[in-house]
Design a protein around this motif. Structure first.
Motif, PDB file in Angstrom:
ATOM      1  N   LEU A  27       0.944   5.115   1.169  1.00 19.39           N
ATOM      2  CA  LEU A  27       0.316   6.006   2.151  1.00 19.39           C
ATOM      3  C   LEU A  27       0.867   7.415   2.015  1.00 19.39           C
ATOM      4  N   GLU A  30       0.831  -1.193   0.000  1.00 18.24           N
ATOM      5  CA  GLU A  30       0.000   0.000   0.000  1.00 18.24           C
ATOM      6  C   GLU A  30       0.869   1.247   0.000  1.00 18.24           C
ATOM      7  N   GLY A  45      -0.888   9.127   6.689  1.00 18.10           N
ATOM      8  CA  GLY A  45      -1.331   7.742   6.836  1.00 18.10           C
ATOM      9  C   GLY A  45      -2.550   7.372   6.022  1.00 18.10           C
ATOM     10  N   ASN A  46      -2.982   8.271   5.134  1.00 20.11           N
ATOM     11  CA  ASN A  46      -4.126   7.980   4.266  1.00 20.11           C
ATOM     12  C   ASN A  46      -3.683   7.117   3.090  1.00 20.11           C
ATOM     13  N   SER A  47      -4.484   6.137   2.754  1.00 16.87           N
ATOM     14  CA  SER A  47      -4.162   5.241   1.643  1.00 16.87           C
ATOM     15  C   SER A  47      -4.336   5.950   0.302  1.00 16.87           C
TER      16      SER A  47
END
Length: 112
Positions: free
Chosen positions: A52, A50, A56-58
């Motif tokens: 980020l 992933e 910390g947002n995807s």
């Protein structure tokens, strides 16, 4: 946004059995991530990574649908990752089907 160079730094210690992000390259909206993991087959394998943002947002998730026990390390790409124009850094983390998301973040410093 086109990035002409990418610098990546390992941000946490490496653990023996978790998936490890070895390298990341960025070309526009395409992220190519090299992972290593001691895949043993369908019972334990790296099953995703992933991107980020700094909060910390995807920004995007790449699912890995099968083990790579004979291909280590291996690289897979994800297109369509939209990085905010003001971003100077993103992070990549890996996941395995047994232990879940790694606490280890691979920092990617973005330069134009």
């Amino acid at each position: 946004m086109k990035y002409t160079s990418v610098f990546a730094l390992l941000a946490a210690p490496v653990f023996a059995d978790g998936p490890v992000v070895e390298n990341v390259t960025v070309d526009g909206d395409r992220f190519s991530v090299t992972l290593s993991h001691p895949d043993t087959g369908w019972d334990h394998y790296a099953d995703g990574w992933e991107v980020l943002d700094a909060d910390g947002n995807s920004l995007g998730i790449r699912e890995l649908l099968h083990p790579h026990e004979t291909e280590q390390p291996f690289t897979r790409s994800l297109s369509g990752v939209i990085v905010p124009e003001e971003a100077t850094v993103v992070y990549v983390r890996a996941r395995c089907n047994v232990d879940g998301w790694s606490d280890e973040l691979f920092e990617v410093v973005l330069t134009e």
